[in-house]
Write a protein that holds these residues in place. Sequence first.
Motif, PDB file in Angstrom:
ATOM      1  N   ASP A   1      40.552 -87.139  39.583  1.00  0.00           N
ATOM      2  CA  ASP A   1      41.559 -86.082  39.530  1.00  0.00           C
ATOM      3  C   ASP A   1      42.922 -86.724  39.784  1.00  0.00           C
ATOM      4  N   PRO A   2      43.812 -86.736  38.782  1.00  0.00           N
ATOM      5  CA  PRO A   2      45.104 -87.405  38.957  1.00  0.00           C
ATOM      6  C   PRO A   2      45.953 -86.816  40.079  1.00  0.00           C
ATOM      7  N   LEU A   3      45.671 -85.586  40.501  1.00  0.00           N
ATOM      8  CA  LEU A   3      46.446 -84.990  41.589  1.00  0.00           C
ATOM      9  C   LEU A   3      46.080 -85.575  42.949  1.00  0.00           C
ATOM     10  N   ASN A   4      45.019 -86.398  42.999  1.00  0.00           N
ATOM     11  CA  ASN A   4      44.595 -86.977  44.276  1.00  0.00           C
ATOM     12  C   ASN A   4      45.657 -87.877  44.889  1.00  0.00           C
ATOM     13  N   ALA A   5      46.477 -88.504  44.045  1.00  0.00           N
ATOM     14  CA  ALA A   5      47.467 -89.461  44.540  1.00  0.00           C
ATOM     15  C   ALA A   5      48.804 -88.807  44.892  1.00  0.00           C
ATOM     16  N   VAL A   6      48.901 -87.490  44.767  1.00  0.00           N
ATOM     17  CA  VAL A   6      50.177 -86.808  44.951  1.00  0.00           C
ATOM     18  C   VAL A   6      50.553 -86.663  46.414  1.00  0.00           C
ATOM     19  N   GLY A   7      49.611 -86.205  47.233  1.00  0.00           N
ATOM     20  CA  GLY A   7      49.919 -85.949  48.644  1.00  0.00           C
ATOM     21  C   GLY A   7      50.901 -84.799  48.769  1.00  0.00           C
ATOM     22  N   SER A   8      51.886 -84.936  49.648  1.00  0.00           N
ATOM     23  CA  SER A   8      52.848 -83.861  49.890  1.00  0.00           C
ATOM     24  C   SER A   8      54.157 -84.058  49.126  1.00  0.00           C
ATOM     25  N   ARG A   9      54.249 -85.084  48.307  1.00  0.00           N
ATOM     26  CA  ARG A   9      55.492 -85.383  47.591  1.00  0.00           C
ATOM     27  C   ARG A   9      55.679 -84.460  46.392  1.00  0.00           C
TER      28      ARG A   9
ATOM     29  N   PRO B   1      36.065 -85.137  34.571  1.00  0.00           N
ATOM     30  CA  PRO B   1      34.605 -85.028  34.471  1.00  0.00           C
ATOM     31  C   PRO B   1      34.104 -83.715  35.052  1.00  0.00           C
ATOM     32  N   GLY B   2      33.263 -83.020  34.291  1.00  0.00           N
ATOM     33  CA  GLY B   2      32.609 -81.816  34.792  1.00  0.00           C
ATOM     34  C   GLY B   2      33.479 -80.580  34.882  1.00  0.00           C
TER      35      GLY B   2
END
Length: 356
Positions: free
Chosen positions: A13-21, A50-51
Amino acid sequence: MSLSSLLVRALSDPLNAVGSRRAIGYLGWNVPVELILAADAVPVQLGALPGCGTELADRFLENSFSAQSRIVAQRWLDGGLDALDAVIFSRSDDNAQRLYYYLCELQRVGVCKGPKPLLYDLARIQRGTSVAHTMESTRALAAALRVDESRLPAAMERVAVREKMLAELSKRRTADEVPLGSVAYRIERGARTDWSEEFDRSLQEWLSNCATGAPRKRVLLVGSAPADDRVHNAIEVDGTVVVGEINEASFLAPRAAVSGDSVETIARRYYDRTNAISTLLQSPADLVSAARALRADGVIVWMVATDTGLAWQAPRIERALREASLPTLMLTSKPQTLNADTLDQIAQFRRTLEVA
């Protein structure tokens, strides 16, 4: 964190690296990441997961939309993208452009909320007015993102450093001993998704110590951009290795001449990029030259049914490759998901390469 772990995080999930920024998503291949970085935001390329089901999206989108677009629509409608400040849709990508208009209308009538949709109107025709239009569109996008122009030189350097490493990865795939194509393509996908400095450090370390081997047969993959590793994994059996891809996802933007205006330089770079890949896919002779440079034993042309623009090029590509005596497998108008028939065709093609 290892590169392998970073790739799992980014591609699950590309949003995993976002954090609070502050984060800005984008859909399509020709979106200027430099502007997002200069807006002090995390770039998030959206695509297939995936899925992920598409039940909500299926209520509004026709079958002609790509799997990636359907998943983006699904996440938009179910609130999964609400953490994003905005999403940029590339006009040079037909699926992304159409989805932009659909989501704008769904927001207008109150069906959904979600981030602010923005269209990057990059022109594709090779003429002076198209260059001027692209520069105007790039300035408009910079204004919409609230770009701090003083940050643009650093953002441009940041992208140049990342692409230098990806160019090194591409170079490794031309050697006698090469990394697996599925691994290389996974890294390229992750590099468009995770823009952390940790990713850069891990990629540099991987390049210094990557595992390689001598392939029994070398294959060039041309056409649509695979959404995941499955096409590569289906090809890479019994020592066959994908040594390169020619598609809009794997093509690095050429370095435009730097002018005094950073926005103008960025606009020219992406205009040149989209025209360069279009020219390559429309020039069978150049595809033959690329296959020769990679010392490919065979070429697989894989085009999904929703990639309608590429279908017109298929007959010319096939004729040129066969006239060059390059074993070629044409997989056109295919569904995004590999079916049993396609897997059988790939397996049969590998066997013909073995006896060639």
